[in-house]
Motif scaffolding. Structure first.
Motif, short mmCIF file in Angstrom:
data_model
loop_
_atom_site.label_atom_id
_atom_site.label_comp_id
_atom_site.label_asym_id
_atom_site.label_seq_id
_atom_site.Cartn_x
_atom_site.Cartn_y
_atom_site.Cartn_z
N GLU A 1 1.90 -1.26 8.38
CA GLU A 1 1.56 -1.74 9.63
C GLU A 1 0.99 -3.42 9.63
OE1 GLU A 1 -1.79 -0.58 12.97
OE2 GLU A 1 -2.16 0.03 10.97
N VAL A 2 0.61 -3.65 8.56
CA VAL A 2 0.17 -5.23 8.39
C VAL A 2 1.21 -5.69 8.13
CG1 VAL A 2 -1.14 -6.83 7.23
CG2 VAL A 2 -2.27 -4.50 7.93
N LEU A 3 2.26 -5.29 7.23
CA LEU A 3 3.64 -5.83 6.93
C LEU A 3 4.45 -6.11 8.22
CD1 LEU A 3 4.37 -4.50 3.33
CD2 LEU A 3 3.42 -6.72 3.88
N VAL A 4 4.28 -5.26 9.09
CA VAL A 4 5.24 -5.17 10.45
C VAL A 4 4.56 -6.47 11.03
CG1 VAL A 4 5.85 -4.11 12.40
CG2 VAL A 4 6.30 -2.94 10.26
N ASP B 1 -1.04 -7.86 -10.52
CA ASP B 1 -2.30 -7.22 -11.05
C ASP B 1 -1.88 -5.81 -11.38
OD1 ASP B 1 -4.67 -5.59 -10.54
OD2 ASP B 1 -5.46 -7.40 -9.73
N THR B 2 -2.30 -5.31 -12.52
CA THR B 2 -1.85 -3.97 -12.75
C THR B 2 -2.52 -3.11 -12.07
OG1 THR B 2 -3.75 -4.20 -14.37
CG2 THR B 2 -1.61 -4.64 -15.38
N GLU B 3 -3.92 -2.98 -11.47
CA GLU B 3 -4.40 -2.34 -10.58
C GLU B 3 -3.68 -2.01 -9.17
OE1 GLU B 3 -8.55 -2.73 -10.20
OE2 GLU B 3 -8.86 -2.33 -12.12
N ARG B 4 -3.08 -2.99 -8.66
CA ARG B 4 -2.45 -3.14 -7.25
C ARG B 4 -1.06 -3.18 -7.47
NH1 ARG B 4 -5.51 -8.50 -4.95
NH2 ARG B 4 -3.99 -7.73 -3.12
N THR B 5 -0.41 -3.77 -8.33
CA THR B 5 0.95 -3.59 -8.50
C THR B 5 1.84 -2.91 -9.74
OG1 THR B 5 1.04 -6.10 -9.21
CG2 THR B 5 1.40 -5.63 -6.84
N GLY B 6 0.92 -2.50 -10.41
CA GLY B 6 1.51 -1.70 -11.76
C GLY B 6 1.35 -2.39 -12.90
N ASP B 7 1.63 -2.01 -14.19
CA ASP B 7 1.63 -2.54 -15.50
C ASP B 7 2.94 -2.94 -15.98
OD1 ASP B 7 3.20 -0.18 -16.00
OD2 ASP B 7 1.68 0.66 -17.31
N SER B 8 4.14 -3.18 -15.25
CA SER B 8 5.17 -3.94 -15.66
C SER B 8 5.84 -4.73 -14.80
CB SER B 8 6.23 -2.76 -16.13
OG SER B 8 6.66 -1.99 -15.16
N HIS C 1 9.74 -3.52 -1.66
CA HIS C 1 9.05 -2.85 -0.48
C HIS C 1 8.80 -4.12 0.68
CE1 HIS C 1 7.48 0.32 1.66
NE2 HIS C 1 6.57 -0.55 1.88
N VAL C 2 8.27 -4.94 0.23
CA VAL C 2 7.73 -5.87 1.12
C VAL C 2 8.84 -6.66 1.88
CG1 VAL C 2 6.46 -8.22 1.37
CG2 VAL C 2 5.44 -6.34 0.02
N ARG C 3 9.85 -6.83 0.93
CA ARG C 3 11.07 -7.58 1.68
C ARG C 3 11.77 -6.56 2.63
NH1 ARG C 3 16.24 -7.31 -0.89
NH2 ARG C 3 17.79 -8.74 -0.04
N ALA D 1 0.77 -1.05 -0.07
CA ALA D 1 0.09 0.04 -0.13
C ALA D 1 0.93 1.24 -0.05
CB ALA D 1 -0.78 0.19 1.15
N ALA D 2 1.99 1.20 0.49
CA ALA D 2 2.92 2.35 0.54
C ALA D 2 3.46 2.75 -0.84
CB ALA D 2 4.24 2.22 1.31
N LEU D 3 3.23 1.83 -1.68
CA LEU D 3 3.67 2.02 -3.11
C LEU D 3 2.36 2.46 -3.93
CD1 LEU D 3 6.53 -0.41 -4.21
CD2 LEU D 3 6.41 1.81 -3.13
N ASN D 4 1.34 1.83 -3.89
CA ASN D 4 -0.21 1.95 -4.41
C ASN D 4 -1.09 1.74 -3.15
OD1 ASN D 4 -2.24 1.89 -5.76
ND2 ASN D 4 -1.67 0.35 -7.03
N PRO D 5 -1.90 2.95 -2.85
CA PRO D 5 -2.90 2.62 -1.97
C PRO D 5 -4.11 1.94 -2.30
CG PRO D 5 -2.83 4.98 -2.67
CD PRO D 5 -1.64 4.18 -3.29
N HIS D 6 -4.00 1.14 -2.96
CA HIS D 6 -5.17 0.26 -3.40
C HIS D 6 -5.80 -0.61 -2.15
CE1 HIS D 6 -7.56 -3.19 -5.12
NE2 HIS D 6 -7.73 -2.32 -6.18
#
Length: 360
Positions: free
Chosen positions: A246-249, A263-270, A280-282, A234-239
């Motif tokens: 907070e959830v990742l922690v 998913d292009t809507e959630r993680t971009g188009d490439s 980021h998650v890592r 969500a820090a990269l895309n507030p979908h």
């Protein structure tokens, strides 16, 4: 024997299975390294919705590639997939408190389980039902794709834990609380009972779609690791479907697993955008708590990031992460090790729980 089963064995993917690289020689080297890594540490993909798709097209043969569906056995093998969590969720029908909808979700879930088991029987040389971490390792050693059933929707559990026990007896190993009345704004008393029983049965809790506050409570209440089977950062895309830091922690503290979607809507188009989410998650959850959950399996195929339109794209993603400096030890955790560890830890927790539970 479990330790022996976890020793790496070839999953049958090689550099010759990959598309010809379009970049310079360094990229070819990364693809070759990706193929070598996936032959030992194949992908454990946390989400595929093919079961629902096949219910709409029951005569579709997944041994033959079809442009109308993004998942089939040849592309799973080309991508180095060694384990698959087959989602048994159904499209939402009705709203909270709709009794008819609640009845349909139970019957639809049973139909999903039946369709998934039929899929295993239809392709025994490629797919095998997995009920445990040992099954997952053994399937890899035999060149099969370990197939876990779940998640099933938490809405199927109303006032009784009997349905959860019945699902477990049918082979289900993952439950999704999102949308259940016992896991809405808070975790109810019955919700705590569900968590305890899931822990006792070694059923993973999948927090995909849960509100951040509820996800945190579920992670804290569970004695076993929890997962998010398909998410972005969500820090990269507030979908709304992406996990907040907070959830990742909370996942990191629970030694759980966040599996990044394509998913292009959630993680971009490439492919590069997806790699950014993995980075980021890592960084936030840690290398022990990041995985892959592409959410393939749709018909027609939905919008996908360039380079990751179907499971055969996994080697390209691993090559990209190698180019970004990910050590191969972290990539082995990303593709296989973290999923195997979460399932093993869940089983260990179950062995520590009481062996019987009073009917509820």
């Amino acid at each position: 024997m479990a330790d022996l089963q976890d020793e790496p064995h070839s999953a049958g993917i090689g550099a010759e299975d990959l598309p010809a690289p379009a970049g310079p020689g360094t990229q070819a080297s990364a693809l070759e390294r990706a193929a070598a890594l996936l032959s030992v540490h194949p992908v454990a993909d946390g989400c595929n919705t093919l079961v629902w798709t096949l219910r709409q097209s029951p005569y579709h043969d997944i041994e033959t590639p079809d442009a109308g569906v993004d998942t089939d056995i040849p592309r799973l093998r080309a991508g180095g997939v060694g384990a698959q969590f087959w989602s048994l969720l159904v499209p939402p029908q009705g709203g909270p408190g709709d009794g008819a909808a609640d009845d349909r979700v139970v019957s639809d879930t049973l139909e999903q389980i039946d369709a998934a088991l039929t899929l295993m029987r239809r392709y025994p040389d490629s797919l095998c039902l997995a009920l445990s971490a040992d099954d997952m390792a053994d399937a890899r050693n035999r060149g099969r794709i370990a197939s876990f059933l779940g998640p099933v929707p938490g809405r199927t559990l109303t006032d009784s834990l009997g349905a959860l026990r019945a699902f477990h007896a049918l082979g289900v190993r993952i439950l999704a609380p999102a949308g259940a009345p016992w896991a809405q704004e808070t975790l109810t008393a019955f919700g705590h009972e569900v968590v305890q029983e899931a822990n006792r049965l070694a059923i993973l809790l999948d927090l995909t779609g849960c509100e951040p506050a509820v996800a945190g409570r579920l992670a804290s209440a569970s004695k076993a690791p929890v997962i998010i089977s398909n998410t972005g950062a969500a820090a990269l895309n507030p979908h709304p479907g992406n996990a907040t830091d907070e959830v990742l922690v909370a996942l990191r503290e629970a030694k759980g697993l966040a599996m990044v979607t394509f998913d292009t809507e959630r993680t971009g188009d490439s492919l590069h955008a997806v790699a950014d989410h993995l980075d980021h998650v890592r960084a936030v959850a840690g290398p022990d708590c990041v995985g892959l959950g592409a959410a393939f399996g749709t018909e027609p195929p939905g919008p996908r990031p360039t380079g990751l339109t179907d499971p055969s794209g996994y080697p390209r993603l691993i090559a990209e992460l190698l180019d970004r400096g990910w050590p191969e030890s972290d990539l082995a955790l990303l593709t296989w090790g973290n999923a195997l560890r979460v399932i093993r830890d869940t089983e260990f927790t179950a062995r520590r729980r009481p062996s019987t539970a009073a009917p509820v």
